[in-house]
Enzyme design. Structure first.
Site, mmCIF file in Angstrom:
data_model
loop_
_atom_site.group_PDB
_atom_site.id
_atom_site.type_symbol
_atom_site.label_atom_id
_atom_site.label_comp_id
_atom_site.label_asym_id
_atom_site.label_seq_id
_atom_site.Cartn_x
_atom_site.Cartn_y
_atom_site.Cartn_z
ATOM 1 N N HIS A 1 -30.460 37.442 -21.873
ATOM 2 C CA HIS A 1 -30.912 36.331 -22.719
ATOM 3 C C HIS A 1 -30.742 34.977 -22.027
ATOM 4 O O HIS A 1 -31.233 33.959 -22.538
ATOM 5 C CB HIS A 1 -30.218 36.340 -24.093
ATOM 6 C CG HIS A 1 -28.795 35.870 -24.096
ATOM 7 N ND1 HIS A 1 -28.153 35.460 -25.264
ATOM 8 C CD2 HIS A 1 -27.867 35.749 -23.119
ATOM 9 C CE1 HIS A 1 -26.900 35.098 -24.973
ATOM 10 N NE2 HIS A 1 -26.714 35.276 -23.701
ATOM 11 N N ASP B 1 -33.232 24.587 -26.988
ATOM 12 C CA ASP B 1 -32.117 25.452 -26.609
ATOM 13 C C ASP B 1 -31.002 24.626 -25.974
ATOM 14 O O ASP B 1 -31.278 23.628 -25.293
ATOM 15 C CB ASP B 1 -32.620 26.485 -25.588
ATOM 16 C CG ASP B 1 -31.766 27.735 -25.505
ATOM 17 O OD1 ASP B 1 -30.530 27.614 -25.519
ATOM 18 O OD2 ASP B 1 -32.341 28.825 -25.406
ATOM 19 N N ASP C 1 -28.776 27.836 -31.221
ATOM 20 C CA ASP C 1 -27.627 27.208 -30.550
ATOM 21 C C ASP C 1 -27.971 25.818 -30.011
ATOM 22 O O ASP C 1 -27.099 25.116 -29.487
ATOM 23 C CB ASP C 1 -27.019 28.113 -29.479
ATOM 24 C CG ASP C 1 -27.856 28.245 -28.203
ATOM 25 O OD1 ASP C 1 -28.728 27.402 -27.951
ATOM 26 O OD2 ASP C 1 -27.612 29.207 -27.454
ATOM 27 N N ASP D 1 -34.065 28.235 -30.387
ATOM 28 C CA ASP D 1 -32.761 28.894 -30.354
ATOM 29 C C ASP D 1 -31.812 28.072 -31.220
ATOM 30 O O ASP D 1 -31.632 26.870 -30.995
ATOM 31 C CB ASP D 1 -32.254 28.952 -28.908
ATOM 32 C CG ASP D 1 -30.996 29.788 -28.748
ATOM 33 O OD1 ASP D 1 -30.146 29.783 -29.662
ATOM 34 O OD2 ASP D 1 -30.852 30.429 -27.688
ATOM 35 N N HIS E 1 -29.389 25.817 -23.646
ATOM 36 C CA HIS E 1 -29.420 26.326 -22.277
ATOM 37 C C HIS E 1 -30.864 26.330 -21.774
ATOM 38 O O HIS E 1 -31.804 26.360 -22.573
ATOM 39 C CB HIS E 1 -28.856 27.752 -22.229
ATOM 40 C CG HIS E 1 -27.568 27.915 -22.989
ATOM 41 N ND1 HIS E 1 -27.549 28.213 -24.348
ATOM 42 C CD2 HIS E 1 -26.283 27.800 -22.603
ATOM 43 C CE1 HIS E 1 -26.294 28.277 -24.756
ATOM 44 N NE2 HIS E 1 -25.508 28.029 -23.722
ATOM 45 N N GLU F 1 -31.376 34.028 -32.007
ATOM 46 C CA GLU F 1 -29.935 33.896 -31.778
ATOM 47 C C GLU F 1 -29.113 33.574 -33.034
ATOM 48 O O GLU F 1 -27.970 33.118 -32.927
ATOM 49 C CB GLU F 1 -29.633 32.875 -30.679
ATOM 50 C CG GLU F 1 -30.205 33.239 -29.309
ATOM 51 C CD GLU F 1 -29.444 34.330 -28.575
ATOM 52 O OE1 GLU F 1 -28.379 34.749 -29.064
ATOM 53 O OE2 GLU F 1 -29.915 34.756 -27.496
ATOM 54 N N HIS G 1 -32.481 35.942 -27.225
ATOM 55 C CA HIS G 1 -33.616 35.202 -26.665
ATOM 56 C C HIS G 1 -34.391 35.982 -25.615
ATOM 57 O O HIS G 1 -35.501 35.575 -25.240
ATOM 58 C CB HIS G 1 -33.127 33.871 -26.081
ATOM 59 C CG HIS G 1 -34.080 32.742 -26.320
ATOM 60 N ND1 HIS G 1 -33.704 31.419 -26.305
ATOM 61 C CD2 HIS G 1 -35.420 32.722 -26.588
ATOM 62 C CE1 HIS G 1 -34.741 30.648 -26.550
ATOM 63 N NE2 HIS G 1 -35.808 31.410 -26.719
ATOM 64 N N ASP H 1 -31.987 28.813 -19.824
ATOM 65 C CA ASP H 1 -32.365 30.227 -19.744
ATOM 66 C C ASP H 1 -33.219 30.530 -18.513
ATOM 67 O O ASP H 1 -34.184 31.285 -18.569
ATOM 68 C CB ASP H 1 -33.101 30.669 -21.015
ATOM 69 C CG ASP H 1 -32.196 30.672 -22.234
ATOM 70 O OD1 ASP H 1 -30.965 30.627 -22.073
ATOM 71 O OD2 ASP H 1 -32.724 30.716 -23.369
#
Length: 310
Positions: free
Chosen positions: A150, A133, A239, A237, A135, A282, A106, A137
């Site tokens: 990332h 995402d 994830d 992303d 997260h 990712e 990312h 980030d």
């Protein structure tokens, strides 16, 4: 009136970024290949889009370079990749195409989003940003527990972090917090929370998604991303999706978006009509289960580019 994908066919500028320097695990540098092998280009062409191959940014292997300070690993190398990504995305925009960026970790967003923001800034228009995402980030070298870049790109795009990365954009910050939303967050580092709260980014955690529904959350994110802007960049992303549906990611977190919730996010991005660029990051084929996550990634991109059930 329903607008079909054929009514809105586009020239799509395809950019691949083969990098895993910003990640904590190897393998996401093969993500672009995984998406291509899973049938990305035919899926886009079946929707009426014309695909223009811009090129591939290839990062150095982590074995061949010094990782540098533990607080921000591979910083010069990541910056170089982001500058090259910036150049390729800018080329696609200059040709009148809608950029589609394939990652890669990312951190590449530091270059891709900066390119889109600078392109529209030339006509005095900001862009919105929707960050899907697990997260947020929004770490910096001072707060990151891992030093993996990332985990920092969203903070950098809003003007917080190393100058060598902020300067990828012609003007920092590249995006304003009032135009930024995160959808699907469920793992935020303790010290990272301070910056998230202070900037006022809208974070739709999985708790809120569960309570209010992903359709409502995405609609609010779209309103935030499109009010007073030229349109929005969607950074997806993988994830963000529950690992039961998307196992091939480097930082899986249980309890993510379901298969249908992820598709609804992508579908609403297209039907809104204001998406100016898209990236998927990712994917880690090394950790995937018989290509399941790569195939899902292609399906989601197709939804974001106009594929409908009926």
């Amino acid at each position: 009136m329903t607008v079909t994908s054929a009514d809105r066919s586009r020239d799509v500028a395809l950019v691949s970024v083969s990098m895993d320097l910003g990640a904590g695990r190897r393998g996401v540098d093969m993500g672009p290949s995984g998406l291509r092998i899973a049938g990305l280009r035919p899926a886009l062409e079946a929707l009426g889009h014309r695909v223009r191959e811009i090129g591939t940014v290839n990062a150095a292997g982590p074995e061949s370079v010094d990782s540098g300070p533990s607080s921000a690993r591979f910083l010069p190398e990541v910056a170089e990749v982001c500058r090259d990504t910036y150049g390729m995305v800018s080329e696609g925009l200059g040709a009148g195409c809608l950029p589609l960026i394939l990652g890669g970790d990312h951190a590449l967003s530091i270059g891709s989003v900066a390119a889109v923001a600078d392109h529209y800034r030339r006509s005095d228009r900001p862009i919105g940003l929707i960050w899907v995402d697990a997260h947020t980030d929004m770490n910096t070298p001072e707060t990151s527990p891992s030093g993996n870049v990332h985990g920092m790109p969203l903070a950098l795009l809003m003007g917080h972090g190393p100058e060598v990365l902020k300067s990828v954009a012609q003007r920092s910050p590249a995006v304003a917090p009032e135009h930024v939303s995160v959808i699907g967050a469920r793992q935020i580092d303790d010290r990272e929370k301070e910056l998230v709260r202070s900037l006022g980014v809208r974070v739709f955690t999985m708790n809120e998604v569960d309570e209010r529904g992903v359709a409502t959350c995405m609609s609010e994110a779209l309103e935030r991303a499109t009010t007073g802007t030229a349109g929005f960049h969607l950074s997806f992303d993988l994830d963000s999706i529950d690992p039961m549906a998307a196992p091939g990611v480097g930082t899986p977190v249980a309890g993510g978006l379901t298969y249908r919730e992820a598709h609804l996010v992508a579908e609403k991005a297209w039907t809104c009509g204001a998406m100016v660029s898209f990236e998927m990051v990712e994917l880690n084929p090394v950790l995937d289960d018989r290509g399941r996550t790569a195939e899902l990634g292609v399906e989601l991109i197709a939804s974001a580019f106009g594929k409908t059930i009926l």
